[in-house]
Scaffold this motif. Structure first.
Motif, PDB file in Angstrom:
ATOM      1  N   THR A 298       0.817  -1.206   0.000  1.00 24.72           N
ATOM      2  CA  THR A 298       0.000   0.000   0.000  1.00 24.72           C
ATOM      3  C   THR A 298       0.856   1.264   0.000  1.00 24.72           C
ATOM      4  N   ARG A 300       0.235   5.686   0.508  1.00 25.44           N
ATOM      5  CA  ARG A 300      -0.684   6.781   0.763  1.00 25.44           C
ATOM      6  C   ARG A 300      -0.161   8.059   0.130  1.00 25.44           C
ATOM      7  N   PHE A 305      -5.206   6.523  -2.008  1.00 23.84           N
ATOM      8  CA  PHE A 305      -4.618   5.379  -1.316  1.00 23.84           C
ATOM      9  C   PHE A 305      -4.516   4.245  -2.328  1.00 23.84           C
ATOM     10  N   VAL A 334     -11.133  -1.871   0.880  1.00 21.13           N
ATOM     11  CA  VAL A 334     -10.080  -1.007   1.407  1.00 21.13           C
ATOM     12  C   VAL A 334     -10.619   0.400   1.641  1.00 21.13           C
ATOM     13  N   ARG A 335     -11.457   0.887   0.743  1.00 24.83           N
ATOM     14  CA  ARG A 335     -12.072   2.213   0.938  1.00 24.83           C
ATOM     15  C   ARG A 335     -12.873   2.257   2.228  1.00 24.83           C
ATOM     16  N   SER A 339      -8.753   2.585   4.250  1.00 30.09           N
ATOM     17  CA  SER A 339      -8.139   3.770   3.650  1.00 30.09           C
ATOM     18  C   SER A 339      -8.404   5.055   4.436  1.00 30.09           C
ATOM     19  N   GLU A 341      -7.712   7.836   2.986  1.00 25.38           N
ATOM     20  CA  GLU A 341      -7.922   8.778   1.884  1.00 25.38           C
ATOM     21  C   GLU A 341      -9.260   8.500   1.207  1.00 25.38           C
ATOM     22  N   VAL A 344      -9.573   5.217  -3.412  1.00 24.38           N
ATOM     23  CA  VAL A 344      -8.722   4.024  -3.357  1.00 24.38           C
ATOM     24  C   VAL A 344      -8.517   3.491  -4.762  1.00 24.38           C
TER      25      VAL A 344
END
Length: 408
Positions: A298, A300, A305, A334-335, A339, A341, A344
């Motif tokens: 990953t 950022r 992300f 992940v969102r 994440s 952010e 994603v």
């Protein structure tokens, strides 16, 4: 016979106009996007066409849906735009399955239709709504009331999984992301404190739901958003006579089978069976997605992300068409659970899936397909979710820079 010149309707055309174009056709070819909402919508349209005695064909396509080779009949694009489509079923204000249900009803459901057939249609529509990430009661309240009145759904405590086996359900669910996701042994260990985790009584179901909620919220890797996102998987609607145990579980399976085994997905959405094959696809999908998140790298960036990982390929697929769909599930999970952010990007070689909290996904996907062109470059999606295929030789740094520029 309706032709492409006289049957064309836009995505926001009145329901009656869409139904009229379809009912006048000698043959209807439906191509739907490979996701649970669009698959449910295609199934609903097909059921409506069947009741109106209009011959049809349904096909699921992942990223770059080609127009049907034959020129006869009406070409319907579901859940995606296509320049050659005569009819587009793509809701501008909610799940496409909700709009497809209205079109199917307008096609002329026989007033003498059996109650179980009507209940099946409503359940499929609500599962499509759930697959789109919407709460059924918020965008399809009238259908929830109808399904409840028919006994097709029943709100109960617990977790939204498609099977009665809680270990199987939590291991492979893509409605949530927890430390135990994708790992049977980890799920069994997490449930060890419960005397009978497969029991069906309300108290045990509440205990399981509480355990899941606390495990997700207490995960060191989780973001504050995770505590809210997991609510989608809690206090489900049971579907006593449905193909899956709960509405949310049905939604989860619809998405997985659309990606992994489209033919089985079409059969399931038409009510032609295929439950066990669909569940196998769901397990395959969940395993691949959670493994990719576990093993992915990953990064950022300001507003973005990135998850870089290998989602693998389905050996039963004829090509790599499963990759965009698996990446889309990775990006969504992940969102919602990992994440910090708002956008994603799940990235593999030459393919990206983008999932945004509010906007930016379509702009970024379009930028990738246009800036890093290749013979099969393409993109599809909307403001909150999109996928793109582009030059596999493009450097990750350049890809990320293009995404950030597109959403700046």
């Amino acid at each position: 016979m309706a032709s492409r010149s006289d049957a064309g309707t836009s995505a926001d055309a009145p329901t009656e106009s869409v139904a009229s174009a379809l009912s006048a056709a000698a043959f209807v070819r439906v191509v739907c996007h490979a996701d649970g909402d669009a698959l449910a919508a295609a199934g609903l349209l097909a059921r409506g066409l069947r009741s109106a005695d209009v011959p049809f064909q349904v096909r699921v396509a992942s990223l770059d849906a080609a127009a049907p080779a034959a020129d006869d009949g009406v070409f319907v694009a579901v859940g995606t735009e296509h320049p050659d489509a005569d009819v587009t079923i793509r809701s501008t204000d909610g799940p496409v399955s909700r709009r497809a249900y209205d079109v199917a009803i307008a096609l002329g459901r026989d007033d003498g239709a059996r109650d179980d057939v009507v209940a099946s249609d409503v359940t499929l529509a609500l599962a499509g709504v759930a697959a789109a990430g919407a709460h059924p009661g918020s965008v399809a309240g009238s259908l929830v009331e109808a399904a409840d009145g028919m006994g097709a759904i029943e709100r109960r405590p617990g977790v939204a999984i498609p099977v009665d086996d809680v270990v199987d359900g939590l291991t492979h669910s893509t409605l949530l992301r927890a430390p135990f996701s994708g790992d049977v042994d980890a799920v069994e260990s997490a449930l060890a404190s419960l005397a009978e985790p497969t029991a069906s009584d309300a108290e045990t179901r509440r205990s399981i739901a509480s355990l899941v909620a606390f495990t997700v919220a207490g995960d060191d890797a989780a973001t504050p958003r995770a505590a809210t996102a997991v609510e989608r998987a809690l206090r489900p609607y049971a579907t006593p006579d449905g193909p899956m145990a709960t509405l949310g579980g049905f939604a989860d399976v619809l998405h997985a089978v659309a990606v992994e085994r489209p033919g089985t997905g079409v059969a399931l959405s038409l009510g032609h069976g295929g439950r066990e094959a669909a569940l196998d696809a769901w397990r395959t999908h969940g395993t691949a997605v959670h493994r990719a998140i576990d093993d992915g790298h990953t990064g950022r960036y300001d507003g973005v992300f990135v998850v870089r990982g290998d989602v693998g390929g389905n050996p039963d697929a004829r090509d790599d068409s499963t990759t965009p769909g698996r990446l889309a599930t990775v990006a969504r999970l992940v969102r919602d659970f990992r994440s910090p952010e708002p956008l994603v990007v799940a990235l593999d070689d030459g393919v990206a899936a983008l999932s945004a909290r509010e906007t930016g996904a379509a702009d970024a996907a379009a930028a990738l397909a246009s800036e890093f062109t290749s013979a099969d470059a393409a993109w599809t999606g909307d403001a909150t979710r999109a996928t793109a295929r582009f030059d596999a030789d493009a450097a990750d740094a350049d890809v990320i820079a293009a995404i950030r520029e597109a959403v700046r």
